[in-house]
Design an enzyme around this catalytic site. Structure first.
Site, PDB file in Angstrom:
ATOM      1  N   LYS A  22       0.831  -1.208   0.000  1.00 44.99           N
ATOM      2  CA  LYS A  22       0.000   0.000   0.000  1.00 44.99           C
ATOM      3  C   LYS A  22       0.872   1.267   0.000  1.00 44.99           C
ATOM      4  O   LYS A  22       0.648   2.183  -0.784  1.00 44.99           O
ATOM      5  CB  LYS A  22      -0.884   0.005   1.256  1.00 44.99           C
ATOM      6  CG  LYS A  22      -1.570   1.320   1.541  1.00 44.99           C
ATOM      7  CD  LYS A  22      -2.484   1.229   2.736  1.00 44.99           C
ATOM      8  CE  LYS A  22      -1.880   1.667   4.040  1.00 44.99           C
ATOM      9  NZ  LYS A  22      -1.592   3.105   4.159  1.00 44.99           N
ATOM     10  N   ASN A  23       1.856   1.289   0.882  1.00 48.08           N
ATOM     11  CA  ASN A  23       2.633   2.517   1.026  1.00 48.08           C
ATOM     12  C   ASN A  23       3.572   2.766  -0.154  1.00 48.08           C
ATOM     13  O   ASN A  23       4.047   3.881  -0.348  1.00 48.08           O
ATOM     14  CB  ASN A  23       3.418   2.507   2.347  1.00 48.08           C
ATOM     15  CG  ASN A  23       2.489   2.629   3.546  1.00 48.08           C
ATOM     16  OD1 ASN A  23       1.290   2.857   3.380  1.00 48.08           O
ATOM     17  ND2 ASN A  23       3.036   2.457   4.741  1.00 48.08           N
ATOM     18  N   CYS A 116      -5.827   7.742   9.052  1.00 44.77           N
ATOM     19  CA  CYS A 116      -5.987   7.064  10.343  1.00 44.77           C
ATOM     20  C   CYS A 116      -5.912   8.057  11.505  1.00 44.77           C
ATOM     21  O   CYS A 116      -5.138   9.010  11.474  1.00 44.77           O
ATOM     22  CB  CYS A 116      -4.884   6.035  10.511  1.00 44.77           C
ATOM     23  SG  CYS A 116      -5.323   4.451   9.834  1.00 44.77           S
ATOM     24  N   ARG A 121      -0.675  14.356  13.231  1.00 50.64           N
ATOM     25  CA  ARG A 121      -0.319  14.240  11.818  1.00 50.64           C
ATOM     26  C   ARG A 121      -0.401  15.556  11.033  1.00 50.64           C
ATOM     27  O   ARG A 121      -1.170  15.688  10.088  1.00 50.64           O
ATOM     28  CB  ARG A 121      -1.166  13.157  11.144  1.00 50.64           C
ATOM     29  CG  ARG A 121      -1.086  11.838  11.861  1.00 50.64           C
ATOM     30  CD  ARG A 121      -1.634  10.694  11.069  1.00 50.64           C
ATOM     31  NE  ARG A 121      -0.620  10.136  10.175  1.00 50.64           N
ATOM     32  CZ  ARG A 121      -0.752   9.000   9.523  1.00 50.64           C
ATOM     33  NH1 ARG A 121      -1.849   8.296   9.637  1.00 50.64           N
ATOM     34  NH2 ARG A 121       0.196   8.558   8.731  1.00 50.64           N
ATOM     35  N   ASP A 305       4.118   0.699  12.250  1.00 47.77           N
ATOM     36  CA  ASP A 305       2.930   0.014  11.729  1.00 47.77           C
ATOM     37  C   ASP A 305       2.794  -1.416  12.264  1.00 47.77           C
ATOM     38  O   ASP A 305       1.728  -2.016  12.135  1.00 47.77           O
ATOM     39  CB  ASP A 305       2.975  -0.030  10.190  1.00 47.77           C
ATOM     40  CG  ASP A 305       2.657   1.323   9.578  1.00 47.77           C
ATOM     41  OD1 ASP A 305       2.217   2.217  10.311  1.00 47.77           O
ATOM     42  OD2 ASP A 305       2.848   1.480   8.356  1.00 47.77           O
ATOM     43  N   ARG A 397      -8.809  -0.823   4.598  1.00 49.13           N
ATOM     44  CA  ARG A 397      -8.039   0.264   3.973  1.00 49.13           C
ATOM     45  C   ARG A 397      -6.638  -0.187   3.587  1.00 49.13           C
ATOM     46  O   ARG A 397      -6.013   0.395   2.710  1.00 49.13           O
ATOM     47  CB  ARG A 397      -7.896   1.434   4.961  1.00 49.13           C
ATOM     48  CG  ARG A 397      -9.120   2.303   5.034  1.00 49.13           C
ATOM     49  CD  ARG A 397      -8.827   3.564   5.790  1.00 49.13           C
ATOM     50  NE  ARG A 397      -7.611   4.176   5.275  1.00 49.13           N
ATOM     51  CZ  ARG A 397      -6.901   5.089   5.902  1.00 49.13           C
ATOM     52  NH1 ARG A 397      -7.294   5.503   7.091  1.00 49.13           N
ATOM     53  NH2 ARG A 397      -5.818   5.593   5.371  1.00 49.13           N
TER      54      ARG A 397
HETATM   55  C1  UD1 Z   1       3.906   6.834   6.383  1.00 47.25           C
HETATM   56  C2  UD1 Z   1       3.115   5.552   6.175  1.00 47.25           C
HETATM   57  C3  UD1 Z   1       2.615   5.020   7.507  1.00 47.25           C
HETATM   58  C4  UD1 Z   1       3.767   4.882   8.485  1.00 47.25           C
HETATM   59  C5  UD1 Z   1       4.564   6.170   8.596  1.00 47.25           C
HETATM   60  C6  UD1 Z   1       5.818   6.043   9.453  1.00 47.25           C
HETATM   61  C7  UD1 Z   1       2.138   5.858   3.969  1.00 47.25           C
HETATM   62  C8  UD1 Z   1       0.900   6.031   3.158  1.00 47.25           C
HETATM   63  N1  UD1 Z   1       1.977   5.834   5.317  1.00 47.25           N
HETATM   64  O1  UD1 Z   1       3.001   7.802   6.916  1.00 47.25           O
HETATM   65  O2  UD1 Z   1       2.022   3.750   7.273  1.00 47.25           O
HETATM   66  O3  UD1 Z   1       3.245   4.574   9.771  1.00 47.25           O
HETATM   67  O4  UD1 Z   1       4.987   6.595   7.278  1.00 47.25           O
HETATM   68  O5  UD1 Z   1       6.612   5.002   8.989  1.00 47.25           O
HETATM   69  O6  UD1 Z   1       3.223   5.693   3.446  1.00 47.25           O
HETATM   70  N2  UD1 Z   1       4.955  14.757  10.769  1.00 47.25           N
HETATM   71  C9  UD1 Z   1       4.967  16.099  11.044  1.00 47.25           C
HETATM   72  N3  UD1 Z   1       4.827  16.990  10.013  1.00 47.25           N
HETATM   73  C10 UD1 Z   1       4.697  16.570   8.719  1.00 47.25           C
HETATM   74  C11 UD1 Z   1       4.702  15.190   8.442  1.00 47.25           C
HETATM   75  C12 UD1 Z   1       4.825  14.306   9.502  1.00 47.25           C
HETATM   76  O7  UD1 Z   1       5.076  16.517  12.204  1.00 47.25           O
HETATM   77  O8  UD1 Z   1       4.582  17.412   7.815  1.00 47.25           O
HETATM   78  C13 UD1 Z   1       5.050  13.793  11.895  1.00 47.25           C
HETATM   79  C14 UD1 Z   1       3.790  12.935  12.005  1.00 47.25           C
HETATM   80  O9  UD1 Z   1       2.801  13.566  12.750  1.00 47.25           O
HETATM   81  C15 UD1 Z   1       4.341  11.715  12.707  1.00 47.25           C
HETATM   82  C16 UD1 Z   1       5.768  11.589  12.156  1.00 47.25           C
HETATM   83  O10 UD1 Z   1       6.085  12.869  11.612  1.00 47.25           O
HETATM   84  O11 UD1 Z   1       4.400  11.911  14.079  1.00 47.25           O
HETATM   85  C17 UD1 Z   1       5.901  10.528  11.076  1.00 47.25           C
HETATM   86  O12 UD1 Z   1       5.090  10.846   9.975  1.00 47.25           O
HETATM   87  P1  UD1 Z   1       5.490  10.475   8.464  1.00 47.25           P
HETATM   88  O13 UD1 Z   1       6.838   9.839   8.431  1.00 47.25           O
HETATM   89  O14 UD1 Z   1       5.240  11.675   7.628  1.00 47.25           O
HETATM   90  O15 UD1 Z   1       4.420   9.379   8.142  1.00 47.25           O
HETATM   91  P2  UD1 Z   1       3.399   9.343   6.946  1.00 47.25           P
HETATM   92  O16 UD1 Z   1       4.095   9.682   5.667  1.00 47.25           O
HETATM   93  O17 UD1 Z   1       2.166  10.073   7.305  1.00 47.25           O
END
Ligand code: UD1
Length: 422
Positions: A22-23, A116, A121, A305, A397
């Site tokens: 998925k990711n 989720c 986030r 995850d 999902r």
């Molecule tokens: C992706 C994965 C998810 C996985 C996560 C961490 C997808 C679709 N989802 O989510 O399954 O759990 O990586 O391995 O690929 N953050 C900020 N500001 C931002 C972006 C992120 O503060 O602009 C924080 C988030 O709140 C969180 C942390 O950074 O606490 C990690 O988020 P991130 O690495 O961005 O995860 P996702 O890309 O959302």
């Protein structure tokens, strides 16, 4: 209301194949907007998040079809730049389209993303990277309006290696004018897959899988053609199910070396695994040892995850285990449901303390997010009697046919459609 019923205490055994990741597929779908033509992606999982991304691409004017795992995206008539609010609320990855839309159209309209419910986030790191490349953002009436006359290469230094923000920066930079350097970027396998894919489309990228990615912008990219790798998180979830039931399963198409941190913990719990003829054989029958301390981390650390599915396994092992969640602050929502089933888990801030070995008993529980929902399935397989899991749309999902797969491994499981698999 979707529900899954499980009669527990049957050790899983048999062989199972793994859906596409998925990711990995979601950012590649976003990348289709960077080329004019027909993108073909194979081994695509037929899951809600993929359908939502198709919906967004169609609303932008693309023609999409998904049949037997083969996704085609024809961008020839695509001209839109508005990401519809209904999809933004459903799926956080919708913000991955900001980079490609700014690159191709010079403008984009979106809303604050959903997905989720596992923490705050925010998307500040996405916006920071795109601003560095020349984009401006305005907020009006709950919308985010983005503009960029021309994206230009820049030095981007993340304060935290966000997976999504790294993907967005890459997607925006591959056709920007000049050189981009992304420092402290994410190193997850999905980043490596995205870069390989973009390179096959003609992008010039180096350094994926390290802390620094360098990109030289090119004028145009050709439409992509790619096979999606197996989903490492689905493999980990099924291995947790095998461990929780003290079963033994074979994964017929495991990913290469993407699960080392998880497998190390699997071994510490008493599970055994080996690779033979390209297959991964996991024997969870000796699972007996608690994990004194484990913390989630960015790749190559233990994946957030798989934290909840692992917690479900640890509730079945006598002794005390402790987990610290470092990535998402709200990923212990499952604890209340596990305790309803007879587990003894206490949460304090970012740490959960698990007194394992209490008898899990089936009851009605509710999934509230994707991986927590999968963890309830793992717990239900190890529980005495019948468990009913409500809120299963969260599970679908990310998991393409989890009920069929578990049934083929010997689980007694039914979906609320009344379809019995065993
Ligand atoms: C992706 C994965 C998810 C996985 C996560 C961490 C997808 C679709 N989802 O989510 O399954 O759990 O990586 O391995 O690929 N953050 C900020 N500001 C931002 C972006 C992120 O503060 O602009 C924080 C988030 O709140 C969180 C942390 O950074 O606490 C990690 O988020 P991130 O690495 O961005 O995860 P996702 O890309 O959302």
């Amino acid at each position: 209301m979707s529900a899954i019923q499980i009669q527990g205490l049957r050790p899983l055994k048999g062989t199972v194949g793994i859906q596409g990741s998925k990711n990995a597929v979601l950012p590649m779908m976003a990348a289709s907007l960077l080329a004019d033509g027909v993108t073909v992606i194979r081994h695509v999982p037929e899951i809600e998040d993929v359908f939502s991304m198709m919906g967004i691409l169609e609303s932008l004017g693309c023609k999409c079809s998904l049949e037997k795992g083969v996704l085609t995206v024809d961008t020839k008539a695509a001209s839109g730049h508005r990401i519809p609010e209904e999809y933004v609320g459903k799926m956080r990855s919708s913000c991955l389209l900001l980079g490609p839309l700014l690159a191709g159209r010079g403008e984009a309209v979106t809303y604050y993303p959903g997905g989720c419910v596992i923490g705050k986030r925010p998307i500040d790191l996405h916006l920071y990277a795109l601003k560095r490349l020349g984009a401006s953002f305005f907020e009006a009436g709950g919308m985010i309006l983005a503009r960029a006359d021309r994206l230009r290469g820049a030095r981007i230094r993340f304060s935290y290696p966000s997976v999504g923000a790294t993907e967005n920066a890459i997607l925006a930079a591959v056709t920007a004018e000049g050189e981009t350097e992304i420092e402290n970027c994410a190193r997850e396998p999905e980043i490596v897959w995205l870069c390989r894919y973009l390179r096959s489309m003609g992008a010039e990228i180096q350094g994926e899988g390290t802390h620094c990615i360098r990109i030289t912008g090119v004028k145009e990219l050709k439409a992509g053609n790619m096979q999606i790798p197996p989903d490492r998180i689905v493999v980990g979830t099924y291995l947790c199910a095998a461990a929780a039931t003290r079963g033994k399963i074979t994964i017929s198409n495991p990913p290469e070396g993407e699960l080392d941190a998880f497998l190390e913990v699997y071994g510490k719990m008493g599970g055994q695994y080996n690779r033979r003829s390209g297959k991964l054989i996991a024997d969870g029958s000796g699972t007996a040892f608690p994990v004194p301390f484990l913390e989630t981390d960015t790749y190559p650390g233990f994946p957030t995850d798989l934290q909840s599915p692992l917690m479900a396994v640890l509730t079945t092992i006598p002794g005390k285990s402790r987990i610290r969640e470092n990535i998402f602050e709200n990923r212990f929502r499952i604890v209340e449901e596990l305790n309803k089933m007879g587990a003894s888990v206490a949460v304090s801030g970012r740490e959960a303390s698990i007194q394992g070995g209490t008898c899990l008993r089936g009851c009605t529980v509710r999934a509230r997010e994707l991986r927590g929902g999968a963890a309830l399935l793992v717990a239900a397989l190890a529980a005495q009697g019948e468990t009913v899991i409500e809120g299963c749309s969260f599970i679908y999902r990310g998991y393409e046919h989890i009920c069929e797969d578990l049934a083929s491994l010997g689980a007694q499981i039914e979906e609320d459609t009344g379809t019995a698999f065993l």
